[in-house]
Design an enzyme around this catalytic site. Structure first.
Site, PDB file in Angstrom:
ATOM      1  N   GLY A  55       1.158  -0.995   0.298  1.00 55.01           N
ATOM      2  CA  GLY A  55      -0.305  -0.226   0.106  1.00 55.01           C
ATOM      3  C   GLY A  55       0.470   1.446   0.069  1.00 55.01           C
ATOM      4  O   GLY A  55       2.433   1.107  -0.135  1.00 55.01           O
ATOM      5  N   CYS A  56       0.591   2.438   0.216  1.00 52.53           N
ATOM      6  CA  CYS A  56       1.028   3.558   0.653  1.00 52.53           C
ATOM      7  C   CYS A  56       2.080   3.830   1.264  1.00 52.53           C
ATOM      8  O   CYS A  56       2.320   2.998   3.065  1.00 52.53           O
ATOM      9  CB  CYS A  56      -0.338   4.494   1.358  1.00 52.53           C
ATOM     10  SG  CYS A  56       1.187   6.215   1.525  1.00 52.53           S
ATOM     11  N   PHE A  57       3.403   4.011   1.216  1.00 49.53           N
ATOM     12  CA  PHE A  57       4.792   3.914   1.434  1.00 49.53           C
ATOM     13  C   PHE A  57       4.945   4.140   3.210  1.00 49.53           C
ATOM     14  O   PHE A  57       5.890   4.347   4.395  1.00 49.53           O
ATOM     15  CB  PHE A  57       5.848   4.266   1.426  1.00 49.53           C
ATOM     16  CG  PHE A  57       5.291   5.262   0.267  1.00 49.53           C
ATOM     17  CD1 PHE A  57       5.353   5.885   0.648  1.00 49.53           C
ATOM     18  CD2 PHE A  57       6.716   4.963  -0.939  1.00 49.53           C
ATOM     19  CE1 PHE A  57       5.440   7.656  -0.715  1.00 49.53           C
ATOM     20  CE2 PHE A  57       6.328   6.317  -1.929  1.00 49.53           C
ATOM     21  CZ  PHE A  57       5.617   7.627  -1.733  1.00 49.53           C
ATOM     22  N   TRP A  58       3.778   5.759   3.249  1.00 47.72           N
ATOM     23  CA  TRP A  58       4.205   6.321   4.640  1.00 47.72           C
ATOM     24  C   TRP A  58       3.603   5.635   5.497  1.00 47.72           C
ATOM     25  O   TRP A  58       4.309   5.493   6.853  1.00 47.72           O
ATOM     26  CB  TRP A  58       3.048   7.396   4.283  1.00 47.72           C
ATOM     27  CG  TRP A  58       3.286   9.244   3.187  1.00 47.72           C
ATOM     28  CD1 TRP A  58       4.319   9.014   2.760  1.00 47.72           C
ATOM     29  CD2 TRP A  58       1.980   9.463   2.880  1.00 47.72           C
ATOM     30  NE1 TRP A  58       3.582  10.214   1.625  1.00 47.72           N
ATOM     31  CE2 TRP A  58       2.732  10.238   1.877  1.00 47.72           C
ATOM     32  CE3 TRP A  58       1.239   9.515   3.284  1.00 47.72           C
ATOM     33  CZ2 TRP A  58       2.162  11.729   1.118  1.00 47.72           C
ATOM     34  CZ3 TRP A  58       0.383  10.688   1.986  1.00 47.72           C
ATOM     35  CH2 TRP A  58       0.673  11.875   0.668  1.00 47.72           C
TER      36      TRP A  58
END
Length: 178
Positions: free
Chosen positions: A11-14
């Site tokens: 998913g989102c790397f954050w």
């Protein structure tokens, strides 16, 4: 000290970055792109889904403090490895679940963990397992994003709950300064 790299997309790397930054034994986490066919991609290019890259994190860790297996076990609890090219409202190949292994030992461990996690999830695991390709560091404004913007909407409603779940589930593995 024996350092090792793990390259993971979920998913989102954050989200991944925020969790792994708090994990004992992790020395550095960097957000980036891997697995595609475009050299030096930009965030905008990756987001449009045409580069083939996934948003990933590279996690440098001390394997005398935490094992690669433990890194992966945490990975499988902080994202849904059963949804193809999707994590929540983030949809596209750039959000796929993927483990890019650094050598045959990591590949073997990853296969074992995937098999074990198959018994935990109600649906089949769709996490890709591939040798590490060329990796590209994401733009500087993506690095340490959650730490710098905890009240930003996505961070508050998507990243923060994952970090909270990690802290609760793995309280004995959270760095004391976190």
């Amino acid at each position: 000290m024996a350092t090792e790299l793990a390259t993971l997309g979920g998913g989102c790397f954050w989200c991944l970055e925020a969790v792994y930054q708090e994990l004992k034994g992790v020395e550095h986490v960097e957000s980036g792109y891997a697995g595609g066919h475009v050299a030096d991609p930009t965030y905008e290019q990756v987001c449009d889904g045409s580069t083939g890259h996934a948003e990933v994190v590279q996690v440098r860790f001390d394997n005398e403090v935490i094992s690669y297996r433990e890194i992966l076990e945490i990975f499988f609890t902080i994202h849904d490895p059963t949804t193809l090219n999707r994590q929540g409202n983030d949809v596209g190949t750039q959000y796929r679940s993927v483990i890019f292994y650094h050598g045959p030992e990591q590949e073997s461990v990853a296969r074992q963990v995937i098999n074990c996690m198959g018994a935990v999830w109600d649906a089949p695991i769709v996490t890709e397992l591939k040798p590490v390709p060329e990796y590209y560091k994401a733009e500087e404004y993506h690095q340490n994003y959650f730490r710098q913007h905890p009240l930003q909407g996505y961070c508050a409603f998507v990243v923060a709950p994952k970090v909270s779940k990690f802290r609760k589930t793995f309280s004995d593995r959270v760095k004391s300064a976190a």
